[in-house]
Design a protein around this motif. Structure first.
Motif, PDB file in Angstrom:
ATOM      1  N   THR A   1       0.829  -1.204   0.000  1.00  0.00           N
ATOM      2  CA  THR A   1       0.000   0.000   0.000  1.00  0.00           C
ATOM      3  C   THR A   1       0.862   1.253   0.000  1.00  0.00           C
ATOM      4  O   THR A   1       1.953   1.283   0.564  1.00  0.00           O
ATOM      5  CB  THR A   1      -0.940   0.023   1.216  1.00  0.00           C
ATOM      6  OG1 THR A   1      -1.736   1.218   1.164  1.00  0.00           O
ATOM      7  CG2 THR A   1      -0.161   0.027   2.530  1.00  0.00           C
ATOM      8  N   THR A   2       0.356   2.285  -0.663  1.00  0.00           N
ATOM      9  CA  THR A   2       1.060   3.571  -0.696  1.00  0.00           C
ATOM     10  C   THR A   2       0.584   4.500   0.407  1.00  0.00           C
ATOM     11  O   THR A   2       1.109   5.605   0.560  1.00  0.00           O
ATOM     12  CB  THR A   2       0.831   4.266  -2.045  1.00  0.00           C
ATOM     13  OG1 THR A   2      -0.581   4.442  -2.253  1.00  0.00           O
ATOM     14  CG2 THR A   2       1.401   3.422  -3.192  1.00  0.00           C
ATOM     15  N   HIS A   3      -0.399   4.056   1.187  1.00  0.00           N
ATOM     16  CA  HIS A   3      -0.954   4.894   2.243  1.00  0.00           C
ATOM     17  C   HIS A   3      -0.380   4.472   3.595  1.00  0.00           C
ATOM     18  O   HIS A   3       0.001   3.323   3.796  1.00  0.00           O
ATOM     19  CB  HIS A   3      -2.483   4.763   2.266  1.00  0.00           C
ATOM     20  CG  HIS A   3      -3.168   5.803   3.101  1.00  0.00           C
ATOM     21  ND1 HIS A   3      -3.406   7.075   2.660  1.00  0.00           N
ATOM     22  CD2 HIS A   3      -3.662   5.745   4.367  1.00  0.00           C
ATOM     23  CE1 HIS A   3      -4.023   7.758   3.603  1.00  0.00           C
ATOM     24  NE2 HIS A   3      -4.189   6.982   4.659  1.00  0.00           N
ATOM     25  N   ARG A   4      -0.323   5.420   4.507  1.00  0.00           N
ATOM     26  CA  ARG A   4       0.155   5.125   5.861  1.00  0.00           C
ATOM     27  C   ARG A   4      -0.711   4.037   6.502  1.00  0.00           C
ATOM     28  O   ARG A   4      -1.939   4.077   6.416  1.00  0.00           O
ATOM     29  CB  ARG A   4       0.106   6.399   6.712  1.00  0.00           C
ATOM     30  CG  ARG A   4       0.557   6.206   8.157  1.00  0.00           C
ATOM     31  CD  ARG A   4       0.664   7.557   8.853  1.00  0.00           C
ATOM     32  NE  ARG A   4      -0.628   8.205   8.987  1.00  0.00           N
ATOM     33  CZ  ARG A   4      -1.430   8.079  10.064  1.00  0.00           C
ATOM     34  NH1 ARG A   4      -1.064   7.289  11.065  1.00  0.00           N
ATOM     35  NH2 ARG A   4      -2.566   8.723  10.115  1.00  0.00           N
ATOM     36  N   THR A   5      -0.092   3.102   7.160  1.00  0.00           N
ATOM     37  CA  THR A   5      -0.818   2.059   7.881  1.00  0.00           C
ATOM     38  C   THR A   5      -0.517   2.178   9.367  1.00  0.00           C
ATOM     39  O   THR A   5       0.379   2.911   9.778  1.00  0.00           O
ATOM     40  CB  THR A   5      -0.422   0.654   7.390  1.00  0.00           C
ATOM     41  OG1 THR A   5       0.968   0.449   7.631  1.00  0.00           O
ATOM     42  CG2 THR A   5      -0.706   0.498   5.889  1.00  0.00           C
ATOM     43  N   GLY A   6      -1.294   1.470  10.180  1.00  0.00           N
ATOM     44  CA  GLY A   6      -1.085   1.535  11.622  1.00  0.00           C
ATOM     45  C   GLY A   6      -1.852   0.454  12.330  1.00  0.00           C
ATOM     46  O   GLY A   6      -2.546  -0.362  11.713  1.00  0.00           O
TER      47      GLY A   6
ATOM     48  N   PRO B   1     -12.324   5.594   0.564  1.00  0.00           N
ATOM     49  CA  PRO B   1     -10.910   5.572   0.958  1.00  0.00           C
ATOM     50  C   PRO B   1     -10.019   6.539   0.183  1.00  0.00           C
ATOM     51  O   PRO B   1      -9.109   7.149   0.758  1.00  0.00           O
ATOM     52  CB  PRO B   1     -10.497   4.119   0.707  1.00  0.00           C
ATOM     53  CG  PRO B   1     -11.754   3.348   0.903  1.00  0.00           C
ATOM     54  CD  PRO B   1     -12.851   4.216   0.359  1.00  0.00           C
ATOM     55  N   LEU B   2     -10.254   6.700  -1.104  1.00  0.00           N
ATOM     56  CA  LEU B   2      -9.406   7.570  -1.912  1.00  0.00           C
ATOM     57  C   LEU B   2     -10.020   8.949  -2.149  1.00  0.00           C
ATOM     58  O   LEU B   2      -9.493   9.744  -2.928  1.00  0.00           O
ATOM     59  CB  LEU B   2      -9.079   6.904  -3.252  1.00  0.00           C
ATOM     60  CG  LEU B   2      -8.337   5.569  -3.173  1.00  0.00           C
ATOM     61  CD1 LEU B   2      -8.029   5.050  -4.572  1.00  0.00           C
ATOM     62  CD2 LEU B   2      -7.055   5.708  -2.357  1.00  0.00           C
ATOM     63  N   GLY B   3     -11.157   9.243  -1.491  1.00  0.00           N
ATOM     64  CA  GLY B   3     -11.762  10.556  -1.644  1.00  0.00           C
ATOM     65  C   GLY B   3     -12.189  10.827  -3.073  1.00  0.00           C
ATOM     66  O   GLY B   3     -12.572   9.922  -3.812  1.00  0.00           O
ATOM     67  N   ARG B   4     -12.114  12.077  -3.482  1.00  0.00           N
ATOM     68  CA  ARG B   4     -12.550  12.440  -4.836  1.00  0.00           C
ATOM     69  C   ARG B   4     -11.580  11.938  -5.904  1.00  0.00           C
ATOM     70  O   ARG B   4     -11.994  11.640  -7.019  1.00  0.00           O
ATOM     71  CB  ARG B   4     -12.742  13.959  -4.933  1.00  0.00           C
ATOM     72  CG  ARG B   4     -13.801  14.446  -3.951  1.00  0.00           C
ATOM     73  CD  ARG B   4     -14.296  15.844  -4.221  1.00  0.00           C
ATOM     74  NE  ARG B   4     -15.337  16.197  -3.256  1.00  0.00           N
ATOM     75  CZ  ARG B   4     -16.122  17.259  -3.349  1.00  0.00           C
ATOM     76  NH1 ARG B   4     -15.979  18.107  -4.353  1.00  0.00           N
ATOM     77  NH2 ARG B   4     -17.044  17.500  -2.429  1.00  0.00           N
ATOM     78  N   ASN B   5     -10.315  11.862  -5.589  1.00  0.00           N
ATOM     79  CA  ASN B   5      -9.343  11.182  -6.452  1.00  0.00           C
ATOM     80  C   ASN B   5      -9.522  11.558  -7.921  1.00  0.00           C
ATOM     81  O   ASN B   5      -9.627  10.690  -8.795  1.00  0.00           O
ATOM     82  CB  ASN B   5      -9.490   9.661  -6.275  1.00  0.00           C
ATOM     83  CG  ASN B   5      -8.338   8.903  -6.908  1.00  0.00           C
ATOM     84  OD1 ASN B   5      -7.220   9.395  -6.971  1.00  0.00           O
ATOM     85  ND2 ASN B   5      -8.620   7.699  -7.389  1.00  0.00           N
ATOM     86  N   GLU B   6      -9.573  12.853  -8.199  1.00  0.00           N
ATOM     87  CA  GLU B   6      -9.896  13.322  -9.539  1.00  0.00           C
ATOM     88  C   GLU B   6      -8.657  13.761 -10.312  1.00  0.00           C
ATOM     89  O   GLU B   6      -7.767  14.403  -9.770  1.00  0.00           O
ATOM     90  CB  GLU B   6     -10.879  14.491  -9.465  1.00  0.00           C
ATOM     91  CG  GLU B   6     -12.230  14.101  -8.905  1.00  0.00           C
ATOM     92  CD  GLU B   6     -13.173  15.282  -8.785  1.00  0.00           C
ATOM     93  OE1 GLU B   6     -14.294  15.188  -9.309  1.00  0.00           O
ATOM     94  OE2 GLU B   6     -12.790  16.299  -8.165  1.00  0.00           O
ATOM     95  N   ALA B   7      -8.640  13.452 -11.575  1.00  0.00           N
ATOM     96  CA  ALA B   7      -7.632  13.957 -12.498  1.00  0.00           C
ATOM     97  C   ALA B   7      -8.377  14.313 -13.777  1.00  0.00           C
ATOM     98  O   ALA B   7      -8.393  13.560 -14.749  1.00  0.00           O
ATOM     99  CB  ALA B   7      -6.548  12.928 -12.761  1.00  0.00           C
ATOM    100  N   GLY B   8      -9.069  15.430 -13.739  1.00  0.00           N
ATOM    101  CA  GLY B   8      -9.910  15.811 -14.867  1.00  0.00           C
ATOM    102  C   GLY B   8     -11.322  15.277 -14.716  1.00  0.00           C
ATOM    103  O   GLY B   8     -11.694  14.703 -13.697  1.00  0.00           O
ATOM    104  N   VAL B   9     -12.090  15.457 -15.750  1.00  0.00           N
ATOM    105  CA  VAL B   9     -13.495  15.043 -15.737  1.00  0.00           C
ATOM    106  C   VAL B   9     -13.580  13.526 -15.880  1.00  0.00           C
ATOM    107  O   VAL B   9     -13.013  12.948 -16.802  1.00  0.00           O
ATOM    108  CB  VAL B   9     -14.264  15.717 -16.883  1.00  0.00           C
ATOM    109  CG1 VAL B   9     -15.678  15.168 -16.961  1.00  0.00           C
ATOM    110  CG2 VAL B   9     -14.287  17.226 -16.680  1.00  0.00           C
TER     111      VAL B   9
END
Length: 255
Positions: free
Chosen positions: A2-7, A235-243
Protein backbone atom coordinates in the motif's frame (compact mmCIF):
# COMPACT_ATOMS: atom_id res chain seq x y z
CA UNK A 1 2.38 -2.79 -1.00
CA UNK A 2 0.00 0.00 0.00
CA UNK A 3 1.06 3.57 -0.70
CA UNK A 4 -0.95 4.89 2.24
CA UNK A 5 0.16 5.12 5.86
CA UNK A 6 -0.82 2.06 7.88
CA UNK A 7 -1.08 1.53 11.62
CA UNK A 8 -2.51 -0.53 14.45
CA UNK A 9 -6.15 -0.54 15.46
CA UNK A 10 -5.28 1.60 18.49
CA UNK A 11 -3.50 4.15 16.27
CA UNK A 12 -6.49 4.18 13.93
CA UNK A 13 -8.89 4.74 16.84
CA UNK A 14 -6.86 7.64 18.21
CA UNK A 15 -6.76 9.30 14.78
CA UNK A 16 -10.46 8.60 14.28
CA UNK A 17 -11.36 10.26 17.59
CA UNK A 18 -9.36 13.36 16.57
CA UNK A 19 -11.21 13.39 13.26
CA UNK A 20 -14.53 12.93 15.08
CA UNK A 21 -13.90 16.10 17.05
CA UNK A 22 -13.24 17.97 13.80
CA UNK A 23 -16.34 16.44 12.19
CA UNK A 24 -18.51 17.51 15.11
CA UNK A 25 -17.17 21.04 14.86
CA UNK A 26 -17.88 20.99 11.13
CA UNK A 27 -21.45 19.84 11.85
CA UNK A 28 -21.95 22.60 14.43
CA UNK A 29 -20.60 25.15 11.98
CA UNK A 30 -22.95 23.77 9.33
CA UNK A 31 -25.89 24.19 11.71
CA UNK A 32 -24.86 27.78 12.34
CA UNK A 33 -24.56 28.43 8.61
CA UNK A 34 -28.05 27.00 8.07
CA UNK A 35 -29.41 29.43 10.65
CA UNK A 36 -27.56 32.30 9.02
CA UNK A 37 -28.91 31.24 5.63
CA UNK A 38 -32.48 31.13 6.98
CA UNK A 39 -32.03 34.60 8.51
CA UNK A 40 -31.33 36.28 5.16
CA UNK A 41 -33.85 39.02 4.34
CA UNK A 42 -36.57 38.06 1.89
CA UNK A 43 -36.83 40.00 -1.38
CA UNK A 44 -40.20 40.35 -3.05
CA UNK A 45 -40.26 38.97 -6.60
CA UNK A 46 -41.77 41.69 -8.75
CA UNK A 47 -41.80 40.18 -12.24
CA UNK A 48 -44.82 38.12 -13.35
CA UNK A 49 -42.87 35.20 -14.84
CA UNK A 50 -44.71 32.71 -17.02
CA UNK A 51 -43.34 29.18 -17.44
CA UNK A 52 -44.25 26.24 -19.62
CA UNK A 53 -44.87 23.01 -17.71
CA UNK A 54 -46.24 19.60 -18.60
CA UNK A 55 -49.54 20.79 -17.12
CA UNK A 56 -49.64 24.00 -19.18
CA UNK A 57 -48.64 27.61 -18.65
CA UNK A 58 -47.79 28.47 -15.05
CA UNK A 59 -46.87 31.49 -12.97
CA UNK A 60 -44.13 31.43 -10.36
CA UNK A 61 -46.72 30.96 -7.57
CA UNK A 62 -48.14 28.03 -9.53
CA UNK A 63 -44.77 26.27 -9.38
CA UNK A 64 -45.16 25.96 -5.59
CA UNK A 65 -47.85 23.31 -6.29
CA UNK A 66 -49.85 24.25 -3.20
CA UNK A 67 -46.85 24.39 -0.85
CA UNK A 68 -45.29 27.43 0.79
CA UNK A 69 -41.66 26.78 -0.20
CA UNK A 70 -40.02 26.23 -3.57
CA UNK A 71 -36.50 25.05 -4.38
CA UNK A 72 -35.44 25.51 -7.99
CA UNK A 73 -32.43 23.78 -9.45
CA UNK A 74 -31.17 25.90 -12.35
CA UNK A 75 -30.35 23.06 -14.71
CA UNK A 76 -27.95 23.94 -17.55
CA UNK A 77 -30.01 23.19 -20.64
CA UNK A 78 -29.96 26.16 -23.03
CA UNK A 79 -32.30 26.54 -25.99
CA UNK A 80 -29.62 25.37 -28.42
CA UNK A 81 -28.43 22.35 -26.42
CA UNK A 82 -29.26 18.89 -27.72
CA UNK A 83 -28.82 17.32 -24.26
CA UNK A 84 -28.58 18.52 -20.67
CA UNK A 85 -25.26 19.33 -19.00
CA UNK A 86 -23.54 16.15 -17.71
CA UNK A 87 -22.73 17.75 -14.34
CA UNK A 88 -26.27 19.00 -13.86
CA UNK A 89 -27.45 15.54 -14.88
CA UNK A 90 -25.32 13.97 -12.14
CA UNK A 91 -26.84 16.35 -9.60
CA UNK A 92 -30.34 15.69 -10.94
CA UNK A 93 -29.89 11.95 -10.40
CA UNK A 94 -30.39 12.70 -6.71
CA UNK A 95 -33.49 14.87 -7.00
CA UNK A 96 -36.31 12.33 -7.23
CA UNK A 97 -35.57 10.58 -3.97
CA UNK A 98 -35.32 13.84 -2.04
CA UNK A 99 -38.31 15.47 -3.74
CA UNK A 100 -40.72 12.84 -2.39
CA UNK A 101 -39.76 13.62 1.19
CA UNK A 102 -39.64 17.39 0.69
CA UNK A 103 -43.14 17.35 -0.82
CA UNK A 104 -44.38 16.03 2.54
CA UNK A 105 -42.55 18.79 4.37
CA UNK A 106 -44.13 21.75 2.56
CA UNK A 107 -41.35 22.10 -0.03
CA UNK A 108 -41.58 21.66 -3.80
CA UNK A 109 -38.30 20.72 -5.49
CA UNK A 110 -38.03 21.12 -9.26
CA UNK A 111 -35.79 22.13 -12.14
CA UNK A 112 -36.06 25.14 -14.44
CA UNK A 113 -34.16 25.56 -17.72
CA UNK A 114 -34.28 27.78 -20.79
CA UNK A 115 -34.67 25.00 -23.35
CA UNK A 116 -38.16 24.51 -24.83
CA UNK A 117 -40.35 22.21 -22.74
CA UNK A 118 -40.42 19.44 -25.35
CA UNK A 119 -36.63 19.11 -25.16
CA UNK A 120 -36.67 19.04 -21.37
CA UNK A 121 -39.36 16.37 -21.15
CA UNK A 122 -37.72 14.20 -23.81
CA UNK A 123 -34.42 14.34 -21.92
CA UNK A 124 -36.18 13.62 -18.62
CA UNK A 125 -37.70 10.51 -20.19
CA UNK A 126 -34.28 9.43 -21.50
CA UNK A 127 -32.75 9.81 -18.04
CA UNK A 128 -35.64 8.12 -16.21
CA UNK A 129 -36.39 11.07 -13.91
CA UNK A 130 -39.81 12.09 -12.59
CA UNK A 131 -39.28 15.50 -10.95
CA UNK A 132 -41.21 18.50 -12.35
CA UNK A 133 -39.26 20.52 -14.91
CA UNK A 134 -40.39 23.90 -16.23
CA UNK A 135 -39.18 25.88 -19.23
CA UNK A 136 -38.33 29.55 -18.82
CA UNK A 137 -37.73 29.81 -22.56
CA UNK A 138 -39.83 32.94 -23.01
CA UNK A 139 -39.08 34.85 -19.81
CA UNK A 140 -36.21 36.54 -17.95
CA UNK A 141 -36.19 34.21 -14.94
CA UNK A 142 -32.75 32.68 -15.60
CA UNK A 143 -31.25 36.06 -16.40
CA UNK A 144 -32.69 37.71 -13.30
CA UNK A 145 -31.25 34.99 -11.07
CA UNK A 146 -27.81 35.17 -12.68
CA UNK A 147 -27.67 31.75 -14.32
CA UNK A 148 -28.07 32.84 -17.94
CA UNK A 149 -26.32 35.53 -19.96
CA UNK A 150 -26.61 37.12 -23.39
CA UNK A 151 -24.05 37.03 -26.19
CA UNK A 152 -23.50 40.76 -25.63
CA UNK A 153 -22.68 40.17 -21.95
CA UNK A 154 -20.22 37.48 -22.97
CA UNK A 155 -18.49 39.76 -25.45
CA UNK A 156 -18.10 42.65 -23.02
CA UNK A 157 -17.51 40.55 -19.91
CA UNK A 158 -20.41 42.38 -18.25
CA UNK A 159 -21.78 39.44 -16.32
CA UNK A 160 -21.98 38.39 -12.70
CA UNK A 161 -21.88 34.78 -11.64
CA UNK A 162 -21.54 33.50 -8.09
CA UNK A 163 -21.70 37.10 -6.82
CA UNK A 164 -18.51 38.12 -8.61
CA UNK A 165 -17.54 39.87 -11.84
CA UNK A 166 -13.87 38.87 -11.76
CA UNK A 167 -14.22 35.95 -14.12
CA UNK A 168 -15.03 32.28 -13.75
CA UNK A 169 -13.49 29.17 -15.31
CA UNK A 170 -16.38 29.12 -17.75
CA UNK A 171 -15.36 32.56 -19.03
CA UNK A 172 -11.75 31.72 -19.87
CA UNK A 173 -10.53 32.00 -23.45
CA UNK A 174 -9.75 29.56 -24.84
CA UNK A 175 -12.16 27.52 -22.74
CA UNK A 176 -10.71 24.88 -20.41
CA UNK A 177 -10.83 21.35 -21.80
CA UNK A 178 -13.67 20.22 -19.48
CA UNK A 179 -15.84 23.13 -20.68
CA UNK A 180 -15.17 22.28 -24.34
CA UNK A 181 -15.78 18.60 -23.60
CA UNK A 182 -19.11 19.23 -21.88
CA UNK A 183 -20.19 21.66 -24.59
CA UNK A 184 -19.56 19.03 -27.25
CA UNK A 185 -21.49 16.44 -25.23
CA UNK A 186 -24.44 18.86 -25.22
CA UNK A 187 -24.20 19.29 -28.99
CA UNK A 188 -23.02 22.87 -28.93
CA UNK A 189 -19.93 25.09 -28.73
CA UNK A 190 -18.30 26.42 -25.56
CA UNK A 191 -19.63 29.97 -25.94
CA UNK A 192 -23.22 28.78 -26.32
CA UNK A 193 -22.82 26.22 -23.56
CA UNK A 194 -21.52 28.76 -21.02
CA UNK A 195 -24.34 31.22 -21.55
CA UNK A 196 -26.17 29.03 -19.05
CA UNK A 197 -24.81 28.19 -15.59
CA UNK A 198 -25.85 25.93 -12.67
CA UNK A 199 -27.42 27.21 -9.49
CA UNK A 200 -30.05 26.71 -6.80
CA UNK A 201 -32.61 29.29 -5.75
CA UNK A 202 -35.14 29.23 -2.91
CA UNK A 203 -38.47 31.00 -2.70
CA UNK A 204 -41.29 31.32 -0.19
CA UNK A 205 -44.97 32.09 -0.81
CA UNK A 206 -46.66 34.08 1.94
CA UNK A 207 -50.06 35.79 1.71
CA UNK A 208 -50.02 35.38 -2.06
CA UNK A 209 -46.63 37.08 -2.43
CA UNK A 210 -43.48 35.30 -3.64
CA UNK A 211 -40.16 36.19 -2.03
CA UNK A 212 -36.67 35.18 -3.08
CA UNK A 213 -34.79 33.92 -0.03
CA UNK A 214 -31.51 32.34 -1.21
CA UNK A 215 -29.38 31.42 -4.22
CA UNK A 216 -26.11 29.55 -4.52
CA UNK A 217 -23.87 28.70 -7.46
CA UNK A 218 -20.69 26.90 -8.52
CA UNK A 219 -19.05 25.08 -5.55
CA UNK A 220 -22.02 26.14 -3.44
CA UNK A 221 -23.82 23.23 -5.10
CA UNK A 222 -21.43 20.60 -3.70
CA UNK A 223 -23.79 19.86 -0.84
CA UNK A 224 -26.58 18.70 -3.19
CA UNK A 225 -24.25 16.79 -5.54
CA UNK A 226 -24.84 13.50 -3.80
CA UNK A 227 -22.10 11.45 -5.48
CA UNK A 228 -19.48 13.76 -3.97
CA UNK A 229 -20.89 13.29 -0.48
CA UNK A 230 -20.28 9.56 -0.92
CA UNK A 231 -16.85 10.01 -2.52
CA UNK A 232 -15.70 12.22 0.33
CA UNK A 233 -16.15 9.19 2.57
CA UNK A 234 -14.52 6.66 0.24
CA UNK A 235 -10.91 5.57 0.96
CA UNK A 236 -9.41 7.57 -1.91
CA UNK A 237 -11.76 10.56 -1.64
CA UNK A 238 -12.55 12.44 -4.84
CA UNK A 239 -9.34 11.18 -6.45
CA UNK A 240 -9.90 13.32 -9.54
CA UNK A 241 -7.63 13.96 -12.50
CA UNK A 242 -9.91 15.81 -14.87
CA UNK A 243 -13.49 15.04 -15.74
CA UNK A 244 -14.40 11.43 -15.00
CA UNK A 245 -18.20 11.44 -14.77
CA UNK A 246 -20.78 10.96 -17.52
CA UNK A 247 -24.53 10.89 -17.83
CA UNK A 248 -25.64 7.73 -16.08
CA UNK A 249 -26.68 6.07 -19.34
CA UNK A 250 -23.30 6.71 -20.97
CA UNK A 251 -21.05 4.58 -18.76
CA UNK A 252 -19.72 1.43 -20.35
CA UNK A 253 -20.73 -1.90 -18.89
CA UNK A 254 -17.13 -2.43 -17.80
CA UNK A 255 -17.07 0.62 -15.55
Amino acid sequence: MTTHRTGTRDEWRAARLALLAAEKEHTRRGDALAQQRAALPWVRVQRPYRFETEHGAASLPDLFAGRSQLLVYHFMFGPDYRAGCPSCSAIADGIDGAAVHLAHHDVTLMAVSRAPLAKLLAYRTRMGWRFPWASSHDNAFNFDFNVSFTEAQQRTGDLEYNYARDGHAMDMAPPPEPVAQFAASCGTDAATYTRDRPGLSAFVLEDGVVYHTYSTYARGLDGIWSMYQWLDRAPLGRNEAGVWWHRHDEYSEAS
